[in-house]
Each structure stands twice: as C-alpha cells, then as structure tokens.
Design an enzyme around this catalytic site. Structure first.
Site, PDB file in Angstrom:
ATOM      1  N   HIS A  16       0.834  -1.206   0.000  1.00  0.00           N
ATOM      2  CA  HIS A  16       0.000   0.000   0.000  1.00  0.00           C
ATOM      3  C   HIS A  16       0.869   1.257   0.000  1.00  0.00           C
ATOM      4  O   HIS A  16       1.723   1.420   0.870  1.00  0.00           O
ATOM      5  CB  HIS A  16      -0.862  -0.031   1.267  1.00  0.00           C
ATOM      6  CG  HIS A  16      -1.861   1.072   1.385  1.00  0.00           C
ATOM      7  ND1 HIS A  16      -2.041   1.796   2.543  1.00  0.00           N
ATOM      8  CD2 HIS A  16      -2.767   1.562   0.496  1.00  0.00           C
ATOM      9  CE1 HIS A  16      -3.015   2.669   2.373  1.00  0.00           C
ATOM     10  NE2 HIS A  16      -3.472   2.550   1.148  1.00  0.00           N
ATOM     11  N   HIS A  58      -1.382  11.295  -2.235  1.00  0.00           N
ATOM     12  CA  HIS A  58      -2.650  10.817  -1.686  1.00  0.00           C
ATOM     13  C   HIS A  58      -3.646  11.947  -1.460  1.00  0.00           C
ATOM     14  O   HIS A  58      -4.792  11.890  -1.916  1.00  0.00           O
ATOM     15  CB  HIS A  58      -2.403  10.070  -0.373  1.00  0.00           C
ATOM     16  CG  HIS A  58      -3.648   9.528   0.247  1.00  0.00           C
ATOM     17  ND1 HIS A  58      -4.482  10.270   1.055  1.00  0.00           N
ATOM     18  CD2 HIS A  58      -4.231   8.313   0.144  1.00  0.00           C
ATOM     19  CE1 HIS A  58      -5.508   9.538   1.433  1.00  0.00           C
ATOM     20  NE2 HIS A  58      -5.388   8.340   0.897  1.00  0.00           N
TER      21      HIS A  58
HETATM   22  O1  G3P Z   1      -6.435   1.455  -3.046  1.00  0.00           O
HETATM   23  C1  G3P Z   1      -6.811   1.098  -1.774  1.00  0.00           C
HETATM   24  C2  G3P Z   1      -6.542   2.148  -0.734  1.00  0.00           C
HETATM   25  O2  G3P Z   1      -5.354   2.817  -1.028  1.00  0.00           O
HETATM   26  C3  G3P Z   1      -7.662   3.124  -0.628  1.00  0.00           C
HETATM   27  O3  G3P Z   1      -7.514   4.025   0.433  1.00  0.00           O
HETATM   28  O4  G3P Z   1      -7.030   6.270   1.271  1.00  0.00           O
HETATM   29  O5  G3P Z   1      -5.258   4.575   1.309  1.00  0.00           O
HETATM   30  O6  G3P Z   1      -5.977   5.572  -0.832  1.00  0.00           O
HETATM   31  P1  G3P Z   1      -6.398   5.165   0.539  1.00  0.00           P
HETATM   32 MG    MG Z   2      -4.794   4.438  -2.286  1.00  0.00          MG
END
Ligand code: G3P
Ligand code: MG
Length: 262
Positions: A16, A58
């Site tokens: 992630h 992000h």
């Molecule tokens: O792509 C999954 C996840 O990254 C979604 O949440 O806020 O971490 O981008 P976020």
């Molecule tokens: Mg994400």
C-alpha cells in the site's frame, strides 16, 4: 450459474502506497523499501498537476506529506518537482521527490514489478483525471505483459478511464458495500471489487466470484486477518505491513482452484 473469472496476473499481496508506513508513502524510496521485503506489486495514488501531468500523491492538499502548501492541482509539474516529499516521514528521506507516473512506470517495468494505480482525483476533477491517468498508463505500459490495474472510488473517473482505455483492467473501490455493488461493477465494466476488508467475508467473496469478479481489499495490516481473507479466496490484499505479512506471488487463488474443480 457461475461466470468465468477474468484474468488476474497479479500477486496476491500488494504493498500500500509503496511500503505502507515504513517509508514516505507514494515515493520511489517507498517502492524500493517494499521491494526489499519481496513485494512485487504496488498500490499508489495518482492525481494531476496544474498542467495536467499525473503525479503520486494521496491528499488533495500538499501539507501532510510534502514541503508545499495548498491544493496539489494548483502547482505545475515543475513546481511539484521542487518539493520535499520525504522529510515529513523521517530525516533519512529528506529531499525525496514526488514521482511522476512516468517515473514509476520506468522503475517498475525495469524491475518486473506490477502496479495498481489508484486514480485519486482532486474533488471536481474526476473525469479529467480518470481520462488523463488512463491515457498516460496506456502509453507508459505499452507492450507490457501484465497491464496496470486501475482503481478508484470515483465512478466518474473509472467511466472516463474506460472511454479512453477500455482494455485496461479496472476495479471499483468501495469503503462500504451498497446493496447494488454488483450492478455498479457491471455498469463500469470492472474486473474486480476492491473493498475495505471489513466489508468482506467468505459469502461476499464467493458472491463476487460467482458473478465473475475478482476481489481485492484494503488495508489489511493484521497477518491473521490477511491469512483468513486469502483462505476465503480473496484475490489480493493491499497492506501497509510489508514487514509482517509475507508476500505471495500469484499462483492459484481459491477461486481459480474452484473453477478448475467445478
Ligand atoms: O487502493 C486502496 C486504498 O489505497 C484506498 O484508500 O485512502 O489509502 O488511498 P487510501
Ligand atoms: Mg490508495
């Protein structure tokens, strides 16, 4: 009746934002750190600069993860390139730049790594961002054996991506599963549901598979929970815990085994 599942040439574990929280999110330093734990696929967030170039970030604003201020889409690529996207995390990463999607394509393709591009538009720019990111991805991954997986919480962004790059696989991100989640996947021509893992259990995963959709989920940081989801047949877990959850490199998911057996 069970519908055949779409091709899923991806590992079952996805890092992630690069390496989760161990390095500054959405930087190439984070990708390198994640890769050092054996991760072969990376999720990251992409939005547009003021001059329409896809960059990794992000938030809609710059304060949390960079030395800049204000809206991310108020600065050109040249201005964003001057920012420090590493110091906020720790001194060792001072000066780490915001990468372009092009830089990520060069790094991941050179190293045989796979990508999940989360289209994360600044609010109000959904369709424009979806189209620009998908077009850029199409060009940057031209000829790649494994295409980038696009995903978004924004249905407008996914629709725009589909218009310009219909063959790039898409996943719909859902934090809560609405009653019509299967209809939404069908309408958007998605290959996968990408859900908050708290929304998933064996029944939901099996329902998605029966309807012909793969299932990914975020953000799974507990190794026992990851093991349970994988045992239930989830096709991929997205995790920050690259140091705790051992990477799994594709092979057959439970769904693939069931398809062969059935
Ligand atoms: O792509 C999954 C996840 O990254 C979604 O949440 O806020 O971490 O981008 P976020
Ligand atoms: Mg994400």
């Amino acid at each position: 009746m069970t519908t055949a599942l779409p091709r899923w040439p991806y590992p079952r574990t996805i890092a992630h934002r690069g390496a989760g929280k161990l390095a500054p999110e959405n930087t190439l330093a984070a990708f390198r750190h994640g890769a050092s734990f054996g991760y072969r696929m990376f999720e990251f967030d992409v939005k547009l600069s003021a001059d329409g170039k896809p960059v990794l970030l992000h938030d809609a604003t710059l304060e949390r993860t960079t030395s800049g201020r204000g809206r991310a889409d108020a600065l050109t690529l040249g201005e964003l390139a001057q920012l420090d996207a590493g110091s906020w995390h720790s001194p060792a990463y001072a000066g780490e730049p915001i990468p372009t999607l092009a830089a990520v394509a060069a790094y991941t393709r050179a190293n045989g790594l796979h990508v999940n591009i989360e289209i994360k538009p600044v609010p109000g720019t959904e369709a424009r961002t979806g189209a620009a990111v998908a077009l850029d991805a199409l060009a940057l991954w031209a000829g790649a054996a494994v295409p980038p997986l696009l995903s978004s919480f924004s249905e407008a962004a996914l629709e725009a991506a589909r218009r310009v790059a219909p063959d790039l696989p898409r996943a719909l991100l859902l934090d809560k599963l609405p009653a019509d989640w299967l209809d939404r996947l069908a309408r958007l021509g998605c290959v996968a549901l990408d859900a908050n893992h708290r929304e998933l259990d064996r029944n939901v995963i099996e329902a998605a598979h029966r309807a012909g959709y793969r299932v990914a989920c975020y953000t799974v940081n507990d190794p026992d929970r990851a093991a349970a989801l994988l045992e239930w047949g989830v096709d991929a877990v997205i995790t920050d815990a690259v140091d705790l959850i051992a990477p799994q490199h594709g092979g057959e998911s439970g769904a693939d085994r069931q398809m062969k057996a059935g």
